[in-house]
Design a protein around this motif. Structure first.
Motif, PDB file in Angstrom:
ATOM      1  N   ASP A 178      76.225 -54.406  31.619  1.00 11.21           N
ATOM      2  CA  ASP A 178      75.757 -54.767  30.619  1.00 11.21           C
ATOM      3  C   ASP A 178      74.789 -53.519  31.236  1.00 11.21           C
ATOM      4  N   MET A 179      74.159 -53.549  32.021  1.00 11.92           N
ATOM      5  CA  MET A 179      72.775 -52.990  32.570  1.00 11.92           C
ATOM      6  C   MET A 179      72.927 -50.770  32.263  1.00 11.92           C
ATOM      7  N   LEU A 180      74.264 -50.579  32.358  1.00 15.03           N
ATOM      8  CA  LEU A 180      74.757 -49.405  32.517  1.00 15.03           C
ATOM      9  C   LEU A 180      75.370 -48.543  31.209  1.00 15.03           C
ATOM     10  N   VAL A 181      75.692 -50.246  30.442  1.00 16.27           N
ATOM     11  CA  VAL A 181      75.949 -49.644  29.242  1.00 16.27           C
ATOM     12  C   VAL A 181      77.463 -49.155  28.820  1.00 16.27           C
ATOM     13  N   LEU A 182      78.349 -50.151  30.271  1.00 17.52           N
ATOM     14  CA  LEU A 182      79.266 -49.415  30.306  1.00 17.52           C
ATOM     15  C   LEU A 182      80.053 -50.749  30.237  1.00 17.52           C
ATOM     16  N   SER A 183      81.702 -50.401  29.967  1.00 15.89           N
ATOM     17  CA  SER A 183      82.890 -51.214  30.170  1.00 15.89           C
ATOM     18  C   SER A 183      82.844 -51.659  31.371  1.00 15.89           C
ATOM     19  N   ILE A 184      83.334 -53.127  31.567  1.00 23.51           N
ATOM     20  CA  ILE A 184      83.969 -53.901  32.772  1.00 23.51           C
ATOM     21  C   ILE A 184      84.610 -53.350  33.769  1.00 23.51           C
ATOM     22  N   LYS A 185      85.530 -53.053  32.688  1.00 26.57           N
ATOM     23  CA  LYS A 185      86.832 -52.013  32.921  1.00 26.57           C
ATOM     24  C   LYS A 185      85.917 -50.932  33.912  1.00 26.57           C
TER      25      LYS A 185
END
Length: 101
Positions: A63-70
């Motif tokens: 969420d903080m880095l605006v990435l997917s969990i994968k």
């Protein structure tokens, strides 16, 4: 000869921009931990290990880095391989030793 090499390296370091010096230092293996086998951490991996060491969950990092969990899981796996860590505790210890926290 060694003193001359040291002085030349010191002078080169003084001329280096701060960001470049930090990137260079992060690539160097630490003598106390025997690391350096796996290669350097990318700038994104440094961000991830900092957040991991601060206690953030994979989802919070995503969420903080605006990435997917994968993607976060892949970064963490890459980090563990590069620093020879077996889990979050090892990665946190590495981050502390390398002043990434």
């Amino acid at each position: 000869r060694n003193a001359r090499s040291l002085m030349a390296a010191w002078a080169a370091g003084l001329r280096m921009p701060l960001e470049q010096a930090i990137a260079y230092a992060l690539r160097l293996p630490s003598p106390e931990d025997g690391s350096g086998r796996g290669g350097e951490l990318s700038p994104r991996e440094v961000e991830v290990i900092r957040l991991l060491a601060s206690g953030q969950s994979n989802q919070e990092i995503a969420d903080m880095l605006v990435l997917s969990i994968k993607t976060v899981e892949r970064h963490i796996a890459n980090i563990y391989g590069k620093i020879d860590a077996r889990g979050r505790a090892g990665a946190t210890a590495y981050a502390i030793r390398h002043r990434l926290t």
